[in-house]
Design a protein around this motif. Sequence first.
Motif, PDB file in Angstrom:
ATOM      1  N   ALA A  55     -54.408  23.812  61.065  1.00  0.00           N
ATOM      2  CA  ALA A  55     -54.806  22.562  61.732  1.00  0.00           C
ATOM      3  C   ALA A  55     -54.602  21.366  60.798  1.00  0.00           C
ATOM      4  O   ALA A  55     -54.098  20.325  61.220  1.00  0.00           O
ATOM      5  CB  ALA A  55     -56.262  22.644  62.173  1.00  0.00           C
ATOM      6  N   TYR A  56     -54.981  21.518  59.521  1.00  0.00           N
ATOM      7  CA  TYR A  56     -54.771  20.429  58.559  1.00  0.00           C
ATOM      8  C   TYR A  56     -53.280  20.107  58.432  1.00  0.00           C
ATOM      9  O   TYR A  56     -52.885  18.943  58.417  1.00  0.00           O
ATOM     10  CB  TYR A  56     -55.333  20.803  57.187  1.00  0.00           C
ATOM     11  N   ALA A  57     -52.448  21.151  58.306  1.00  0.00           N
ATOM     12  CA  ALA A  57     -51.009  20.931  58.130  1.00  0.00           C
ATOM     13  C   ALA A  57     -50.370  20.362  59.397  1.00  0.00           C
ATOM     14  O   ALA A  57     -49.440  19.562  59.320  1.00  0.00           O
ATOM     15  CB  ALA A  57     -50.320  22.234  57.729  1.00  0.00           C
ATOM     16  N   ALA A  58     -50.872  20.771  60.571  1.00  0.00           N
ATOM     17  CA  ALA A  58     -50.333  20.256  61.836  1.00  0.00           C
ATOM     18  C   ALA A  58     -50.585  18.755  61.951  1.00  0.00           C
ATOM     19  O   ALA A  58     -49.772  18.015  62.508  1.00  0.00           O
ATOM     20  CB  ALA A  58     -50.956  20.998  63.014  1.00  0.00           C
ATOM     21  N   GLN A  59     -51.716  18.292  61.414  1.00  0.00           N
ATOM     22  CA  GLN A  59     -52.006  16.855  61.406  1.00  0.00           C
ATOM     23  C   GLN A  59     -50.999  16.106  60.546  1.00  0.00           C
ATOM     24  O   GLN A  59     -50.739  14.927  60.748  1.00  0.00           O
ATOM     25  CB  GLN A  59     -53.412  16.593  60.847  1.00  0.00           C
ATOM     26  N   ASP A  60     -50.450  16.807  59.560  1.00  0.00           N
ATOM     27  CA  ASP A  60     -49.528  16.177  58.609  1.00  0.00           C
ATOM     28  C   ASP A  60     -48.088  16.541  58.960  1.00  0.00           C
ATOM     29  O   ASP A  60     -47.342  17.089  58.164  1.00  0.00           O
ATOM     30  CB  ASP A  60     -49.866  16.641  57.190  1.00  0.00           C
ATOM     31  N   HIS A  61     -47.707  16.281  60.205  1.00  0.00           N
ATOM     32  CA  HIS A  61     -46.325  16.442  60.688  1.00  0.00           C
ATOM     33  C   HIS A  61     -45.833  17.885  60.692  1.00  0.00           C
ATOM     34  O   HIS A  61     -44.626  18.126  60.581  1.00  0.00           O
ATOM     35  CB  HIS A  61     -45.364  15.576  59.867  1.00  0.00           C
ATOM     36  N   GLY A  62     -46.721  18.851  60.815  1.00  0.00           N
ATOM     37  CA  GLY A  62     -46.280  20.239  60.961  1.00  0.00           C
ATOM     38  C   GLY A  62     -45.537  20.778  59.759  1.00  0.00           C
ATOM     39  O   GLY A  62     -44.543  21.488  59.895  1.00  0.00           O
TER      40      GLY A  62
END
Length: 448
Positions: free
Chosen positions: A268-275
Amino acid sequence: MADGDEQQSLSQSIKGRLQEGVQNSVFKDKGLLDPDAVIDEDRIVGRDQQLDDIITYLRPALQGNRPPNMLLYGPSGTGKSLIINAVCQQVLELANAQGDRFGVIRVNCQTIKSHDRAVYRLVESAAIEVGVDPGVPESGVSTDQKLNRFYEILSEYFDSVIIILDEVDLLVGRQREPNDEPAYSKLLYQLSRASQLGRIEGHISVAALTNDPRFMENLDGRAESSFNPQDVVFPDYDANQLQSILGRRRDAYQENVLEDGIIPLSSAYAAQDHGDARKAIDLFRKAGEIADRQGEDMVREEHVRGAQKEAERDRTLTQMQGLSTQKKLSLYATAVVPIHSHRNLNAVPSTVAYRVYQYITDILDTDEKSRDSYLRYMSEAETYNFVTSDKRGRGYGSGVHKEYTFVDDPEVVAETLQSDIRLEEVEHDEDLVKSVVNAQIEDFFEGE
């Protein structure tokens, strides 16, 4: 105790602590969480089309033919290096098994500052690949001599070679005029023409990796024509794909050490940062490192949150290195408003933040800049992606003010700025700062 005995005892103590740390680690195979590791194809997720395309383009190498040049583009962490390296590794093994002299030369262009340096790195990488001396010094000879040595190594040891230029768009070189040809343009022209010009006896193919979808627009016309690549596009990963990526690397950890929410939270954290899969894998690894540091036998969600804070702090610290003291003070004053506010603030009114800034400059006995200067500093903070801003009216006759929203956790920003030696003095007056923040907030909202 004699010095020798004391030294031996210390050595045994260090050795014991090192061994204990290895034995009690939550990791089983930490190498699987290196984003640059060449991994098995069953760990590749969400890149079926890209995998098929690159396999198709590289298959001719196993039939004695020249593969086409390729351009792999997409945002950072979307699998470009992962896929090209995984396929090249398999081609290399199959080619070796059938007695073909196929080679892979990899160069990351991120830190290379010139065309000459890039050519030397190619010589160096090729020499390491075949176990010979580079044969030319890094400086003191011409770029052409280095290029000739590179072609000499390729001709002697390979019938076909693919050159992977990662982050190729960063190889700009020293452009004295706006219209000067970038270094990568010249390099791509030379490499893609080498076979046709008889500079080498075998085949050369180039796979250029870039985050810039407009990369080809910056090539010189000759380079564009000779390079003429097959495009492979890499879109962002979504949260489900990121979960699958981490799920297929969970055997990097010991059995039963991961709490259930670890993988979804990291994703979820990485998805917030453009996947970005690299960031997902980094978080997944750093969470385990934090657990190890704390002597925990389980990796918990709090460790993932700690890893996210560390990542934000590292990014913030890197971005802040070039900021002046006044810009840091402006950013800090704005960050402490949501931290200390009794109200739940979604955005920070510039009026409140500027008054807090005035108070902090008074505590530190430093120059107090004007409101216009503060707003200018915050506009720069916006270009660095620390904050976003919006304009908001306060009703008829009350004018318009700016509001700032932090991209990362404002606590992380404030803590990072406090590492600046001058801001440590503010920590001692935290209660006073808190009361000033809330007094200014109440004053600001009183008229609403």
